[in-house]
Motif scaffolding. Structure first.
Motif, PDB file in Angstrom:
ATOM      1  N   LYS A 122      -3.153  14.554   1.970  1.00 36.98           N
ATOM      2  CA  LYS A 122      -3.764  13.319   2.465  1.00 36.98           C
ATOM      3  C   LYS A 122      -2.898  12.111   2.128  1.00 36.98           C
ATOM      4  CE  LYS A 122      -8.559  14.870   2.311  1.00 36.98           C
ATOM      5  NZ  LYS A 122      -9.859  14.737   1.641  1.00 36.98           N
ATOM      6  N   LEU A 123      -2.361  12.086   0.913  1.00 34.88           N
ATOM      7  CA  LEU A 123      -1.491  10.971   0.512  1.00 34.88           C
ATOM      8  C   LEU A 123      -0.225  10.927   1.372  1.00 34.88           C
ATOM      9  CD1 LEU A 123      -1.803  11.097  -3.386  1.00 34.88           C
ATOM     10  CD2 LEU A 123      -2.661   9.303  -1.861  1.00 34.88           C
ATOM     11  N   GLU A 124       0.366  12.102   1.621  1.00 31.79           N
ATOM     12  CA  GLU A 124       1.570  12.152   2.448  1.00 31.79           C
ATOM     13  C   GLU A 124       1.280  11.718   3.884  1.00 31.79           C
ATOM     14  OE1 GLU A 124       2.903  16.157   1.843  1.00 31.79           O
ATOM     15  OE2 GLU A 124       4.172  15.589   0.138  1.00 31.79           O
ATOM     16  N   ASP A 125       0.132  12.144   4.412  1.00 33.40           N
ATOM     17  CA  ASP A 125      -0.245  11.726   5.771  1.00 33.40           C
ATOM     18  C   ASP A 125      -0.444  10.212   5.841  1.00 33.40           C
ATOM     19  OD1 ASP A 125      -0.101  14.324   6.632  1.00 33.40           O
ATOM     20  OD2 ASP A 125      -2.285  14.679   6.542  1.00 33.40           O
ATOM     21  N   ARG A 126      -1.096   9.647   4.818  1.00 36.26           N
ATOM     22  CA  ARG A 126      -1.306   8.193   4.791  1.00 36.26           C
ATOM     23  C   ARG A 126       0.030   7.465   4.665  1.00 36.26           C
ATOM     24  NH1 ARG A 126      -3.504   4.021   6.837  1.00 36.26           N
ATOM     25  NH2 ARG A 126      -3.701   2.291   5.419  1.00 36.26           N
ATOM     26  N   PHE A 127       0.945   8.020   3.854  1.00 35.41           N
ATOM     27  CA  PHE A 127       2.278   7.437   3.702  1.00 35.41           C
ATOM     28  C   PHE A 127       3.001   7.430   5.045  1.00 35.41           C
ATOM     29  CE2 PHE A 127       6.827   7.706   3.027  1.00 35.41           C
ATOM     30  CZ  PHE A 127       7.050   6.699   2.096  1.00 35.41           C
ATOM     31  N   LEU A 130       1.439   4.806   7.348  1.00 34.48           N
ATOM     32  CA  LEU A 130       1.855   3.457   6.952  1.00 34.48           C
ATOM     33  C   LEU A 130       3.308   3.183   7.337  1.00 34.48           C
ATOM     34  CD1 LEU A 130       0.153   3.041   3.472  1.00 34.48           C
ATOM     35  CD2 LEU A 130      -0.252   1.668   5.501  1.00 34.48           C
ATOM     36  N   SER A 131       4.165   4.178   7.158  1.00 31.46           N
ATOM     37  CA  SER A 131       5.576   4.008   7.531  1.00 31.46           C
ATOM     38  C   SER A 131       5.713   3.749   9.025  1.00 31.46           C
ATOM     39  CB  SER A 131       6.391   5.243   7.139  1.00 31.46           C
ATOM     40  OG  SER A 131       6.439   5.367   5.739  1.00 31.46           O
ATOM     41  N   ALA A 132       4.920   4.460   9.826  1.00 30.66           N
ATOM     42  CA  ALA A 132       4.951   4.232  11.275  1.00 30.66           C
ATOM     43  C   ALA A 132       4.439   2.838  11.608  1.00 30.66           C
ATOM     44  CB  ALA A 132       4.112   5.296  11.991  1.00 30.66           C
ATOM     45  N   SER A 133       3.379   2.407  10.949  1.00 33.19           N
ATOM     46  CA  SER A 133       2.850   1.058  11.184  1.00 33.19           C
ATOM     47  C   SER A 133       3.849  -0.011  10.777  1.00 33.19           C
ATOM     48  CB  SER A 133       1.551   0.859  10.408  1.00 33.19           C
ATOM     49  OG  SER A 133       0.560   1.749  10.856  1.00 33.19           O
ATOM     50  N   ILE A 134       4.545   0.216   9.672  1.00 31.60           N
ATOM     51  CA  ILE A 134       5.563  -0.731   9.203  1.00 31.60           C
ATOM     52  C   ILE A 134       6.697  -0.829  10.212  1.00 31.60           C
ATOM     53  CG2 ILE A 134       7.369  -1.060   7.454  1.00 31.60           C
ATOM     54  CD1 ILE A 134       5.295  -0.030   5.395  1.00 31.60           C
ATOM     55  N   GLU A 164       0.830  -1.202   0.000  1.00 27.97           N
ATOM     56  CA  GLU A 164       0.000   0.000   0.000  1.00 27.97           C
ATOM     57  C   GLU A 164       0.868   1.257   0.000  1.00 27.97           C
ATOM     58  OE1 GLU A 164      -3.622   2.143   2.523  1.00 27.97           O
ATOM     59  OE2 GLU A 164      -2.952   0.125   3.093  1.00 27.97           O
ATOM     60  N   ARG A 165       1.960   1.226   0.758  1.00 24.28           N
ATOM     61  CA  ARG A 165       2.873   2.384   0.781  1.00 24.28           C
ATOM     62  C   ARG A 165       3.495   2.611  -0.588  1.00 24.28           C
ATOM     63  NH1 ARG A 165       7.971   2.549   4.798  1.00 24.28           N
ATOM     64  NH2 ARG A 165       8.639   0.940   3.351  1.00 24.28           N
ATOM     65  N   ALA A 166       3.831   1.528  -1.300  1.00 25.30           N
ATOM     66  CA  ALA A 166       4.385   1.664  -2.645  1.00 25.30           C
ATOM     67  C   ALA A 166       3.357   2.268  -3.596  1.00 25.30           C
ATOM     68  CB  ALA A 166       4.856   0.304  -3.149  1.00 25.30           C
ATOM     69  N   ASN A 167       2.088   1.855  -3.478  1.00 25.18           N
ATOM     70  CA  ASN A 167       1.024   2.428  -4.317  1.00 25.18           C
ATOM     71  C   ASN A 167       0.841   3.907  -4.034  1.00 25.18           C
ATOM     72  OD1 ASN A 167       0.553  -0.057  -5.483  1.00 25.18           O
ATOM     73  ND2 ASN A 167      -1.103  -0.587  -4.082  1.00 25.18           N
ATOM     74  N   ILE A 168       0.886   4.274  -2.754  1.00 26.31           N
ATOM     75  CA  ILE A 168       0.731   5.684  -2.385  1.00 26.31           C
ATOM     76  C   ILE A 168       1.908   6.502  -2.909  1.00 26.31           C
ATOM     77  CG2 ILE A 168       0.726   7.264  -0.406  1.00 26.31           C
ATOM     78  CD1 ILE A 168      -1.077   5.251   1.008  1.00 26.31           C
ATOM     79  N   THR A 169       3.103   5.921  -2.872  1.00 24.36           N
ATOM     80  CA  THR A 169       4.277   6.612  -3.405  1.00 24.36           C
ATOM     81  C   THR A 169       4.080   6.892  -4.894  1.00 24.36           C
ATOM     82  OG1 THR A 169       5.672   5.517  -1.775  1.00 24.36           O
ATOM     83  CG2 THR A 169       6.779   6.473  -3.674  1.00 24.36           C
ATOM     84  N   ALA A 170       3.546   5.929  -5.623  1.00 24.17           N
ATOM     85  CA  ALA A 170       3.293   6.127  -7.051  1.00 24.17           C
ATOM     86  C   ALA A 170       2.244   7.214  -7.275  1.00 24.17           C
ATOM     87  CB  ALA A 170       2.844   4.815  -7.690  1.00 24.17           C
ATOM     88  N   GLN A 171       1.218   7.242  -6.423  1.00 23.61           N
ATOM     89  CA  GLN A 171       0.194   8.276  -6.539  1.00 23.61           C
ATOM     90  C   GLN A 171       0.762   9.658  -6.241  1.00 23.61           C
ATOM     91  OE1 GLN A 171      -2.998   7.126  -3.939  1.00 23.61           O
ATOM     92  NE2 GLN A 171      -3.495   5.283  -5.127  1.00 23.61           N
ATOM     93  N   ILE A 172       1.625   9.742  -5.238  1.00 26.18           N
ATOM     94  CA  ILE A 172       2.271  11.026  -4.904  1.00 26.18           C
ATOM     95  C   ILE A 172       3.116  11.491  -6.079  1.00 26.18           C
ATOM     96  CG2 ILE A 172       4.015  12.117  -3.431  1.00 26.18           C
ATOM     97  CD1 ILE A 172       2.928  10.422  -1.102  1.00 26.18           C
ATOM     98  N   ARG A 173       3.859  10.566  -6.680  1.00 28.22           N
ATOM     99  CA  ARG A 173       4.697  10.923  -7.825  1.00 28.22           C
ATOM    100  C   ARG A 173       3.839  11.428  -8.984  1.00 28.22           C
ATOM    101  NH1 ARG A 173       8.704  13.321  -8.698  1.00 28.22           N
ATOM    102  NH2 ARG A 173       9.766  12.071  -7.153  1.00 28.22           N
ATOM    103  N   ALA A 174       2.685  10.802  -9.220  1.00 36.65           N
ATOM    104  CA  ALA A 174       1.813  11.240 -10.309  1.00 36.65           C
ATOM    105  C   ALA A 174       1.297  12.660 -10.055  1.00 36.65           C
ATOM    106  CB  ALA A 174       0.641  10.267 -10.455  1.00 36.65           C
TER     107      ALA A 174
END
Length: 165
Positions: free
Chosen positions: A40-45, A48-52, A10-20
């Motif tokens: 919102k994408l950065e907050d979710r990222f 997720l990083s904290a959860s990881i 999910e973090r990888a998908n969000i990274t791709a969305q941020i890049r887009a």
């Protein structure tokens, strides 16, 4: 473990969305909705990083507990003969008097007779080496148990041989 993989995907998908979103903003200025979406994408990222990180730390704790349980289960009690052999080996290291130690070691010279160190001593020696040489901490180390050879290939044919061996 599967939860950790899901988080990372999910973090990888969000990274791709941020890049887009960021690539779209290169050609023109970002409007308020895009800024909100990016926030919102950065907050979710970050979440997720904290959860990881939390999940990885927990897996590391569980791995250490498993190693500890395996070590305590593997360590059988030493027999009196093994204790005498260990004491004789340490005495041999201190005094170089090998007459007593020879009685507790392997007798055949081809089987490394008189050169067999207790397993604990070898492990402690390697641990001391690991602590004193900085590059050993960065190297990949393999624990071999009971290996007769590492199996390095070698060429045994010579030019004068009529066949390859």
């Amino acid at each position: 473990m599967s939860k950790l993989i899901e988080f990372k995907q999910e973090r990888a998908n969000i990274t791709a969305q941020i890049r887009a979103v960021m690539d779209e903003a290169e050609t023109r200025e970002m409007d308020c909705t895009k800024k909100d979406e990016l926030k919102k994408l950065e907050d979710r990222f970050d979440a997720l990083s904290a959860s990881i990180d939390i999940e990885e730390r927990q897996l590391e704790r569980e791995r250490k507990i498993g190693e500890l349980a395996a070590k305590t289960a593997e360590a059988p009690a030493a027999t009196p003969d093994e204790e005498k052999r260990k004491a004789a080996f340490l005495d041999y290291l201190r005094t170089a008097n090998d007459t007593e130690y020879r009685a507790y070691t392997q007798t055949a010279a081809t089987a490394a007779g008189n050169l067999v160190a207790p397993t604990e001593f070898v492990a402690q020696l390697i641990k001391t080496l690991d602590d004193s040489v900085f590059i050993r901490g960065k190297a990949t180390k393999f624990q071999l148990s009971g290996a007769q050879t590492l199996g390095f290939p070698k060429e045994t044919a010579t030019m004068s041989d009529a066949e390859w061996t």
